[in-house]
Scaffold this motif. Structure first.
Motif, short mmCIF file in Angstrom:
data_model
loop_
_atom_site.label_atom_id
_atom_site.label_comp_id
_atom_site.label_asym_id
_atom_site.label_seq_id
_atom_site.Cartn_x
_atom_site.Cartn_y
_atom_site.Cartn_z
N TYR A 166 9.97 -11.71 84.35
CA TYR A 166 10.42 -13.09 84.70
C TYR A 166 9.02 -13.83 83.93
O TYR A 166 9.36 -14.91 83.31
N VAL A 167 7.89 -13.34 83.87
CA VAL A 167 6.80 -13.93 83.21
C VAL A 167 7.09 -13.89 81.81
O VAL A 167 6.56 -15.02 80.89
N VAL A 168 7.59 -12.99 81.23
CA VAL A 168 7.80 -12.85 79.88
C VAL A 168 9.01 -13.84 79.46
O VAL A 168 8.73 -14.71 78.29
N GLN A 169 9.68 -14.24 80.12
CA GLN A 169 10.89 -15.23 79.98
C GLN A 169 10.26 -16.52 79.93
O GLN A 169 10.85 -17.41 79.38
N GLN A 170 9.19 -16.86 80.68
CA GLN A 170 8.61 -18.17 80.61
C GLN A 170 7.90 -18.27 79.46
O GLN A 170 7.79 -19.47 78.97
N VAL A 171 7.24 -17.31 78.66
CA VAL A 171 6.79 -17.33 77.42
C VAL A 171 7.54 -17.27 76.25
O VAL A 171 7.51 -18.08 75.35
N ALA A 188 22.83 -13.91 77.16
CA ALA A 188 24.18 -14.29 77.03
C ALA A 188 25.28 -13.03 76.95
O ALA A 188 26.28 -12.99 77.36
N TRP A 189 24.77 -12.27 76.17
CA TRP A 189 25.83 -11.01 75.58
C TRP A 189 26.34 -10.17 76.93
O TRP A 189 26.90 -9.24 76.75
N LEU A 190 25.25 -10.22 77.91
CA LEU A 190 25.31 -9.37 78.92
C LEU A 190 26.34 -9.87 80.03
O LEU A 190 26.54 -9.37 81.18
N ASP A 191 26.49 -11.61 79.81
CA ASP A 191 27.33 -11.97 80.88
C ASP A 191 28.66 -11.63 80.67
O ASP A 191 29.09 -10.94 79.68
N GLY A 192 29.48 -12.14 81.56
CA GLY A 192 30.97 -11.62 81.37
C GLY A 192 31.06 -10.31 81.98
O GLY A 192 30.24 -9.39 82.33
N ALA A 193 32.46 -9.78 81.88
CA ALA A 193 32.66 -8.50 82.32
C ALA A 193 33.79 -7.72 81.46
O ALA A 193 34.53 -8.51 80.66
N PRO A 237 11.42 -17.83 75.20
CA PRO A 237 12.66 -18.48 75.72
C PRO A 237 13.68 -17.72 75.30
O PRO A 237 14.82 -17.89 76.14
N ASP A 238 13.92 -17.01 74.31
CA ASP A 238 15.03 -16.34 73.66
C ASP A 238 15.52 -15.02 74.79
O ASP A 238 14.52 -14.32 74.76
N TYR A 239 16.52 -15.01 75.32
CA TYR A 239 16.74 -14.07 76.61
C TYR A 239 16.84 -12.66 75.95
O TYR A 239 16.26 -11.91 76.54
N THR A 240 17.39 -12.62 74.85
CA THR A 240 17.51 -11.19 74.25
C THR A 240 16.25 -10.64 73.89
O THR A 240 15.70 -9.69 74.27
N LEU A 241 15.27 -11.40 73.12
CA LEU A 241 14.05 -10.94 72.63
C LEU A 241 13.02 -10.81 73.79
O LEU A 241 12.23 -9.81 74.01
N ALA A 298 10.23 -7.31 77.57
CA ALA A 298 9.79 -6.93 78.95
C ALA A 298 9.78 -5.54 79.21
O ALA A 298 8.95 -5.13 79.93
N LEU A 299 10.75 -4.99 78.66
CA LEU A 299 10.90 -3.45 79.04
C LEU A 299 9.75 -2.65 78.76
O LEU A 299 8.99 -2.03 79.48
N PRO A 300 9.11 -2.55 77.47
CA PRO A 300 7.83 -1.94 77.27
C PRO A 300 6.74 -2.62 77.90
O PRO A 300 5.64 -1.68 78.44
N LEU A 301 6.64 -4.01 78.05
CA LEU A 301 5.56 -4.59 78.80
C LEU A 301 5.53 -4.21 80.29
O LEU A 301 4.33 -3.82 80.70
N ALA A 302 6.68 -4.16 80.96
CA ALA A 302 6.76 -3.70 82.23
C ALA A 302 6.28 -2.27 82.48
O ALA A 302 5.51 -2.02 83.52
#
Lengths: 298, 231
Positions: A51-56, A127-132, A58-62, A67-71
């Motif tokens: 969540y914090v990374v997304q605040q900093v 966005a590319w993970l939205d949808g089904a 803005p690009d959701y993919t990036l 976030a994965l390695p940082l977490a």
């Protein structure tokens, strides 16, 4: 037929979520034998890191890629700190460990509440993970769930590789099987315990990012998964990554199966499942995949 | 090579060793003998760092040893084959051997052919789990594992305990080979008198935690040694 397939996919994705949540615990509890009640809070920490990374960023993919390695890094550090400060002094004292880590769990939840508030925070998937992926009217599965399934598979392979094929894995197994002898062979058990605990915690952090993508990120996120995680490890067979996989699969399919016959009442479904597990453990106390042979010893 | 002076050891309140002076040289088998409960295993624990001495000095190759953790002593070249063998039960024979790599620099991390020449059975069993081996095979594995790190001091605690005669002979031949190679000092704790007497160059007999008789094989008669360890 379609319905069965849909249910199967649902169950499979639930199983991969449980597997992800439990795999870190499979190391700290399964391999090291430490009852860590704060495991869920490491998951939560991972989700908040996302969540914090997304605040900093803005690009959701990036932001997910960061976030994965940082977490992993954040929860690895938290795990190492906890091992050094608390767990190390309580090895072979399961009751004290349980109490101490439960206290840490409560404290971490409160800290999260103080920092982020009680309100749920969003962790938005790209966005590319939205949808089904829609097969037909009945059968469909969201991309997020596929991604989680893939992530679970990656972790399974990675962990099996680390434990069975690397120097660290060899030393981890030596220390868990006989710490005193491992030390006489020149292995530093303190260092190995610290790294192992960090590894298990770090994996919980990554699982947190994945879980945060579809669940609401709150300070209680961890406590929703802690019981399931312990059940997964115990039912599967302690001390064994394959066991955790089997346990997650069993619990995932069981839960979805019970929910199918009893759709309106999730609480009842959980109750039935826990009853089933209690009975199951009576007949197979060592779990689905028990160690066999003379080597299994006691 | 190894020298202790006035070494004492306690388990919490109770004193086990009372001022042990002993020495062991490279290329010799130093045999520690005595009846049950006189502190032989405790002495080896003090030397291997698994249970530290409470007083006295311990020098290794002229270097004074404080009370470092066991893994640090292992890296200084002390290898320990404990009583009961302590094989890692769920690891394969090869993996058990590889645990000794912790003491070696990266480029020396391989299992030398010599280990398999000394103990051919380990080659046959390479892929089996350590816990699935028989007692004799485990003992051979434990000695082989201790040799991986190329120690300068090898501590053997009752290597013949519960083992069939032809394997005991084989272990005896290995100990002779290692002695004649001259690279390490061997400290052997043993209750099986004939085996120990046959191999020993030096004797230290313990009685109630203190050295009651010591000397080289030439300076003592077999009867003297025998009498000192009989109850």
């Amino acid at each position: 037929m379609n319905q069965a397939l849909d249910l199967g996919l649902d169950a499979l994705s639930l199983a991969s979520i449980y597997f992800l949540a439990a795999i870190g615990l499979a190391i700290t509890f399964g391999v090291m034998g430490v009852i860590n009640m704060a495991h869920g809070e490491f998951i939560m920490m991972g989700a908040y890191t996302g969540y914090v990374v997304q605040q900093v960023v803005p690009d959701y993919t990036l932001s997910i890629i960061i976030a994965l390695p940082l977490a992993f890094a954040v929860t690895f550090a938290a795990g190492v700190a906890m091992e050094r400060l608390v767990i190390r002094h309580l090895y072979h004292r399961p009751l004290e460990t349980l109490l101490a880590t439960f206290g840490i769990s409560v404290a971490l939840q409160q800290i999260a509440k103080n920092i982020f508030g009680t309100q749920a925070r969003p962790l938005t998937s790209p966005a590319w993970l939205d949808g089904a992926w829609v097969l037909n009217d009945v059968v469909s599965i969201s991309y997020i769930r596929i991604a989680i399934f893939v992530l679970a598979l990656i972790f399974l392979t990675l962990l099996l590789f680390v434990l069975n094929r690397t120097r660290l894995g060899l030393e981890v197994r030596a220390v868990t099987q006989n710490p005193r002898m491992a030390a006489s062979m020149g292995i530093n058990p303190d260092r190995i315990n610290m790294l192992t605990f960090g590894l298990g915690s770090g994996i919980a952090g990554i699982a947190g990012v994945a879980i945060g993508l579809f669940a609401k990120v709150t300070s209680e996120l961890g406590s929703d998964y802690i019981v399931q995680s312990f059940m997964t490890v115990v039912v599967g067979g302690v001390g064994n990554i394959w066991g955790t996989l089997a346990g997650a699969t069993l619990i995932g399919f069981l839960q979805k199966g019970i929910e199918f016959f009893n759709p309106s009442n999730t609480l009842a479904a959980q109750t039935y499942m826990i009853i089933f597990i209690i009975i199951f453990i009576q007949f197979r106390p060592r779990g689905i995949i028990a160690l066999k042979g003379r080597a299994a010893g006691d | 090579m190894l020298q202790t002076k006035d070494l004492t050891l306690h388990y919490s309140g109770s004193q086990i060793l009372y001022g042990i002076d002993m020495a062991a040289e490279r290329g010799q088998v130093t045999c520690v003998m005595g009846t049950n409960g006189v502190g032989k295993t405790s002495l080896l624990k003090a030397l291997s760092g698994t249970h530290h001495r409470s007083g006295g000095s311990y020098t290794l190759d002229g270097e004074a040893i404080a009370k470092p953790p066991a893994h640090a002593l292992a890296r200084k070249g002390v290898a320990y084959v404990p009583q009961g063998r302590d094989i890692f039960p769920l690891m394969t024979v090869r993996e058990n051997l590889e645990t000794g790599f912790a003491c070696l620099p990266r480029e020396e991390r391989f299992v030398p052919e010599q280990i398999f020449e000394l103990f051919p059975v380990l080659k046959e069993m390479e892929g089996r789990r350590g816990g699935d081996l028989s007692g004799g095979q485990q003992q051979q594995l434990a000695i082989g594992r201790a040799l991986i790190a190329q120690p300068k001091l090898l501590l053997l605690d009752e290597p013949t305990e519960g083992i069939q005669p032809n394997i005991i002979q084989q272990i005896g031949r290995v100990i002779e080979y290692l002695r004649d190679e001259g690279k390490m000092a061997i400290v052997l704790v043993e209750q099986y008198f004939e085996f120990a007497y046959g191999l020993a160059d030096e004797f230290f007999v313990l009685t109630r935690g203190a050295v009651s008789l010591s000397g080289s094989k030439a300076s003592l008669t077999k009867e003297e040694v025998m009498a000192s360890v009989s109850v």
